[in-house]
Design a protein around this motif. Structure first.
Motif, PDB file in Angstrom:
ATOM      1  N   ALA A  67     -38.927 -16.346   4.820  1.00 55.93           N
ATOM      2  CA  ALA A  67     -38.762 -16.564   6.140  1.00 55.93           C
ATOM      3  C   ALA A  67     -37.534 -17.608   6.265  1.00 55.93           C
ATOM      4  CB  ALA A  67     -40.087 -16.933   7.249  1.00 55.93           C
ATOM      5  N   ALA A  68     -37.680 -18.545   5.581  1.00 50.85           N
ATOM      6  CA  ALA A  68     -36.930 -19.775   5.717  1.00 50.85           C
ATOM      7  C   ALA A  68     -35.469 -19.299   5.260  1.00 50.85           C
ATOM      8  CB  ALA A  68     -37.275 -21.058   4.588  1.00 50.85           C
ATOM      9  N   ARG A  69     -35.425 -18.531   4.412  1.00 48.08           N
ATOM     10  CA  ARG A  69     -33.854 -17.884   3.805  1.00 48.08           C
ATOM     11  C   ARG A  69     -33.330 -16.937   4.771  1.00 48.08           C
ATOM     12  NH1 ARG A  69     -36.509 -18.440  -1.291  1.00 48.08           N
ATOM     13  NH2 ARG A  69     -36.863 -16.102  -1.477  1.00 48.08           N
ATOM     14  N   HIS A  70     -34.251 -15.728   5.554  1.00 41.05           N
ATOM     15  CA  HIS A  70     -33.691 -14.708   5.564  1.00 41.05           C
ATOM     16  C   HIS A  70     -34.129 -14.500   7.459  1.00 41.05           C
ATOM     17  CE1 HIS A  70     -32.112 -13.307   1.956  1.00 41.05           C
ATOM     18  NE2 HIS A  70     -33.278 -13.537   1.550  1.00 41.05           N
ATOM     19  N   GLY A  71     -34.872 -15.397   7.975  1.00 45.88           N
ATOM     20  CA  GLY A  71     -35.358 -15.025   9.131  1.00 45.88           C
ATOM     21  C   GLY A  71     -34.748 -15.952  10.223  1.00 45.88           C
ATOM     22  N   GLN A  72     -34.450 -15.220  11.425  1.00 45.03           N
ATOM     23  CA  GLN A  72     -34.245 -15.867  12.484  1.00 45.03           C
ATOM     24  C   GLN A  72     -35.396 -16.536  13.481  1.00 45.03           C
ATOM     25  OE1 GLN A  72     -32.323 -13.159  11.522  1.00 45.03           O
ATOM     26  NE2 GLN A  72     -31.236 -14.956  10.636  1.00 45.03           N
ATOM     27  N   ALA A  73     -36.414 -16.066  12.871  1.00 45.92           N
ATOM     28  CA  ALA A  73     -37.719 -16.371  13.623  1.00 45.92           C
ATOM     29  C   ALA A  73     -38.792 -15.974  12.777  1.00 45.92           C
ATOM     30  CB  ALA A  73     -38.119 -15.563  15.003  1.00 45.92           C
ATOM     31  N   TRP A  74     -40.157 -16.790  12.794  1.00 48.83           N
ATOM     32  CA  TRP A  74     -41.190 -16.490  12.016  1.00 48.83           C
ATOM     33  C   TRP A  74     -42.314 -16.075  12.856  1.00 48.83           C
ATOM     34  CZ3 TRP A  74     -45.332 -20.190  12.610  1.00 48.83           C
ATOM     35  CH2 TRP A  74     -46.460 -20.025  11.761  1.00 48.83           C
ATOM     36  N   ARG A 109     -45.994 -26.167   6.907  1.00 50.71           N
ATOM     37  CA  ARG A 109     -45.515 -25.449   5.859  1.00 50.71           C
ATOM     38  C   ARG A 109     -44.264 -24.619   5.730  1.00 50.71           C
ATOM     39  NH1 ARG A 109     -48.880 -21.991   3.883  1.00 50.71           N
ATOM     40  NH2 ARG A 109     -50.730 -21.950   5.706  1.00 50.71           N
ATOM     41  N   LEU A 110     -44.151 -24.103   7.169  1.00 54.56           N
ATOM     42  CA  LEU A 110     -42.738 -23.665   7.354  1.00 54.56           C
ATOM     43  C   LEU A 110     -41.763 -24.527   7.529  1.00 54.56           C
ATOM     44  CD1 LEU A 110     -41.263 -21.099   8.528  1.00 54.56           C
ATOM     45  CD2 LEU A 110     -41.828 -21.776  10.709  1.00 54.56           C
ATOM     46  N   THR A 111     -42.035 -25.712   8.001  1.00 49.54           N
ATOM     47  CA  THR A 111     -40.982 -26.777   7.995  1.00 49.54           C
ATOM     48  C   THR A 111     -40.480 -27.219   6.642  1.00 49.54           C
ATOM     49  OG1 THR A 111     -41.829 -27.717  10.094  1.00 49.54           O
ATOM     50  CG2 THR A 111     -40.457 -29.202   9.055  1.00 49.54           C
ATOM     51  N   ASP A 112     -41.551 -27.167   5.719  1.00 48.83           N
ATOM     52  CA  ASP A 112     -41.224 -27.473   4.403  1.00 48.83           C
ATOM     53  C   ASP A 112     -40.456 -26.564   3.751  1.00 48.83           C
ATOM     54  OD1 ASP A 112     -42.767 -29.886   4.662  1.00 48.83           O
ATOM     55  OD2 ASP A 112     -44.748 -29.310   3.694  1.00 48.83           O
ATOM     56  N   ALA A 113     -40.823 -25.116   3.797  1.00 51.38           N
ATOM     57  CA  ALA A 113     -39.883 -24.135   3.335  1.00 51.38           C
ATOM     58  C   ALA A 113     -38.681 -24.264   3.842  1.00 51.38           C
ATOM     59  CB  ALA A 113     -40.755 -22.804   3.482  1.00 51.38           C
ATOM     60  N   ASP A 136     -32.756 -26.693   9.054  1.00 52.64           N
ATOM     61  CA  ASP A 136     -33.713 -27.316   9.893  1.00 52.64           C
ATOM     62  C   ASP A 136     -34.531 -26.221  10.538  1.00 52.64           C
ATOM     63  OD1 ASP A 136     -34.809 -28.539  11.799  1.00 52.64           O
ATOM     64  OD2 ASP A 136     -32.798 -29.670  12.775  1.00 52.64           O
ATOM     65  N   ALA A 137     -35.885 -26.408  10.299  1.00 55.69           N
ATOM     66  CA  ALA A 137     -37.055 -25.546  11.026  1.00 55.69           C
ATOM     67  C   ALA A 137     -36.726 -25.605  12.564  1.00 55.69           C
ATOM     68  CB  ALA A 137     -38.253 -25.678  10.603  1.00 55.69           C
ATOM     69  N   ALA A 138     -36.122 -26.617  13.188  1.00 52.42           N
ATOM     70  CA  ALA A 138     -36.085 -26.514  14.625  1.00 52.42           C
ATOM     71  C   ALA A 138     -35.445 -25.525  15.351  1.00 52.42           C
ATOM     72  CB  ALA A 138     -35.797 -28.116  15.018  1.00 52.42           C
ATOM     73  N   GLY A 139     -34.402 -24.867  14.595  1.00 52.66           N
ATOM     74  CA  GLY A 139     -33.650 -24.097  15.178  1.00 52.66           C
ATOM     75  C   GLY A 139     -34.161 -22.695  14.954  1.00 52.66           C
ATOM     76  N   PHE A 166     -44.673 -23.320  19.211  1.00 53.05           N
ATOM     77  CA  PHE A 166     -44.275 -22.004  19.292  1.00 53.05           C
ATOM     78  C   PHE A 166     -43.556 -21.732  20.464  1.00 53.05           C
ATOM     79  CE2 PHE A 166     -48.230 -21.725  16.833  1.00 53.05           C
ATOM     80  CZ  PHE A 166     -47.937 -20.664  15.799  1.00 53.05           C
ATOM     81  N   THR A 167     -42.472 -20.987  20.227  1.00 55.34           N
ATOM     82  CA  THR A 167     -41.361 -20.530  21.025  1.00 55.34           C
ATOM     83  C   THR A 167     -41.573 -19.332  21.788  1.00 55.34           C
ATOM     84  OG1 THR A 167     -39.952 -19.684  19.304  1.00 55.34           O
ATOM     85  CG2 THR A 167     -39.678 -21.969  19.687  1.00 55.34           C
ATOM     86  N   GLU A 168     -42.304 -18.636  21.300  1.00 59.53           N
ATOM     87  CA  GLU A 168     -42.583 -17.297  21.982  1.00 59.53           C
ATOM     88  C   GLU A 168     -43.924 -16.857  21.640  1.00 59.53           C
ATOM     89  OE1 GLU A 168     -40.942 -12.670  21.385  1.00 59.53           O
ATOM     90  OE2 GLU A 168     -39.842 -14.282  20.664  1.00 59.53           O
TER      91      GLU A 168
END
Length: 300
Positions: free
Chosen positions: A184-191, A218-222, A229-232, A267-269
């Motif tokens: 998710a961290a490498r390829h995702g625009q969302a999780w 854990r997503l933030t760490d990945a 930056d997981a914020a985006g 969560f954003t959605e």
């Protein structure tokens, strides 16, 4: 990011017997995205009507103008990256660039054996997913792809002209384990998450919130490990599988309380199942529509 409200419409109704009208109504209600499940059949719906995700989304693209469309989720259980990429590029073109691909590793349901194979172990599902996602990424961004992997191959696979959305349509990667979160961290625009399944039967909403907070950490760490930056990154909660079950749809106030707690987590959605009578997703249609039209204003 401001909170978005989306829905998932299960493909169990004939298109001309309520199917089309549901997707049109989803757009009228102002949902950000309307998703559908990408299964060959699913759980209690196995012995009833169930239609294919990509044809359904193609029809929905023709029936709507602004609504984003997507799968929640597609998996390698019966998909191959080469053929899936061709279908997605076509769907993205027909929709005018309104498609999001929700994608996950798959599970042990009917999809896992419908092609005549034995169910894959959790490790094999993870191994296949780790190969599937990067190859699909390449197929959607490069004109010609050749690849020879352990599970999947591509021989000069051509995907011209590519996606309307550039560099490709967005991926929303469903994951909770370390390997999936790294993908998710490498390829995702969302999780995407449905929460902690171990809590569904006997857990509490408070325990669910704590579990989701841990998943987000854990997503933030990945993301940090991947130099991102997981914020985006979009963070999507598919509801209906936490201990709250259908209670957030009991009233507008109940949903606003639920959505506020999960927005505050990050969560954003939030994705709601379109009500289906006499099922796990039964809900009052009028309340559901009131939530769709009024909830976000109360969360501003």
């Amino acid at each position: 990011m401001s909170l978005r409200l989306s829905t998932v419409i299960l493909p169990y109704r004939r298109w001309h017997e309520g199917g089309r009208a549901t997707w049109v109504r989803a757009e009228q209600l102002g949902f950000h995205t309307a998703y559908t499940y990408d299964h060959l059949s699913w759980r209690s719906f196995r012995d009833g009507p169930w239609f294919g995700a990509v044809p359904t989304l193609t029809a929905a693209a023709a029936a709507t103008e602004r609504l984003r469309l997507g799968t929640l989720v597609t998996s390698p259980n019966f998909r191959h990256p080469v053929t899936l990429a061709k279908e997605l590029i076509s769907l993205d073109d027909i929709s005018g660039g309104r498609v999001t691909l929700g994608i996950g590793a798959g599970g042990t349901g009917f999809d896992a054996t419908a092609l005549g194979q034995d169910p894959w172990t959790p490790r094999e599902r993870a191994d296949r997913f780790a190969e599937f996602v990067p190859l699909l990424d390449r197929l959607l961004t490069e004109d010609a792809v050749s690849y020879e992997g352990r599970f999947y191959s591509a021989g000069e696979a051509r995907n011209i002209p590519g996606c309307v959305q550039r560099p490709r349509l967005p991926f929303a990667v469903a994951a909770t384990g370390p390997r999936g979160l790294r993908l998710a961290a490498r390829h995702g625009q969302a999780w995407v998450t449905t929460g902690d399944p171990k809590l569904y039967e006997t857990g509490t909403p408070e325990q669910s919130v704590a579990a989701l907070r841990d998943q987000l950490a854990r997503l933030t760490d990945a993301c940090a490990e991947a130099g991102r930056d997981a914020a985006g990154m979009g963070k999507i909660l598919l509801t209906g599988f936490t201990p709250d079950r259908g209670r957030p749809l009991a009233s507008l106030d109940a949903f606003v309380d639920f959505a506020g707690r999960h927005r505050d987590l990050g969560f954003t959605e939030i994705v709601l199942h379109w009500p289906i009578p006499d099922s796990d997703f039964a809900a009052d249609q009028k309340v559901f529509e009131k939530i769709a039209m009024e909830a976000l204003a109360q969360l501003d």
